[in-house]
Design an enzyme around this catalytic site. Sequence first.
Site, mmCIF file in Angstrom:
data_model
loop_
_atom_site.group_PDB
_atom_site.id
_atom_site.type_symbol
_atom_site.label_atom_id
_atom_site.label_comp_id
_atom_site.label_asym_id
_atom_site.label_seq_id
_atom_site.Cartn_x
_atom_site.Cartn_y
_atom_site.Cartn_z
ATOM 1 N N HIS A 66 79.063 39.517 39.962
ATOM 2 C CA HIS A 66 78.023 39.031 39.732
ATOM 3 C C HIS A 66 78.237 38.895 38.152
ATOM 4 O O HIS A 66 79.162 39.430 38.062
ATOM 5 C CB HIS A 66 76.574 40.351 39.313
ATOM 6 C CG HIS A 66 75.867 40.597 41.251
ATOM 7 N ND1 HIS A 66 75.629 39.284 41.603
ATOM 8 C CD2 HIS A 66 76.548 41.362 42.369
ATOM 9 C CE1 HIS A 66 74.606 40.437 43.279
ATOM 10 N NE2 HIS A 66 75.440 41.497 42.882
ATOM 11 N N ASN A 107 87.449 43.296 43.759
ATOM 12 C CA ASN A 107 86.318 43.173 43.799
ATOM 13 C C ASN A 107 85.560 44.272 42.642
ATOM 14 O O ASN A 107 85.589 45.912 42.807
ATOM 15 C CB ASN A 107 85.433 43.408 44.820
ATOM 16 C CG ASN A 107 85.230 42.408 45.659
ATOM 17 O OD1 ASN A 107 86.176 41.994 46.284
ATOM 18 N ND2 ASN A 107 83.966 42.489 47.104
#
Length: 185
Positions: A85, A102
């Site tokens: 995000h 990630n």
Amino acid sequence: MAEQYSTLQKDFYRESGKWLSTFEIWAKCVNPNLHFIYILRQTQKYKKKSLVGLFWRLVLRRHQIKYGFQIYPETQIGEGFYLGHWGSLVINPNAKIGKNCNIAQGVTIGQQNRGKNAGFPVIGDEVWIGTNAVIVGGITIGNNVLVGPNSYVNFDVPADSVVIGNPASIFPNTTATDGYINNKV
């Protein structure tokens, strides 16, 4: 097969699971996360003092402010980098991040200036770092590690582990990132 693709293509593969052409990569840049990765990788390609390098550094600086990502071109980041995000992300330029990692929003990967773990983190391959996690100091995070949201990690973490809490606790798990890290390169 993946060896024939660029680092940028490998980063974008992580998001879609497809090998994209240059045009398809540009089209995906409507996504702020991918747009920032594109600019970061372009900046990393050129020498700091070249005219093209200066141009990309200015573009990167603008987008650091726009999206809230504080990631510098000096940071060593392996291929298959994935930002979950956008917004509020700080990575010290001396940190090292492995491939297929990630990182969610709100994460800080930073320097510790004193004590036995003074220095910068080294993060292994296939590491998933959850929202608002803090990783600081001259520590090593092994391969296949899941760092849970809101965790504070200032100690070495062995491979194949889940780390959760503040202060963090380590739980051995050989399938720590299964289902969390997709489309590996």
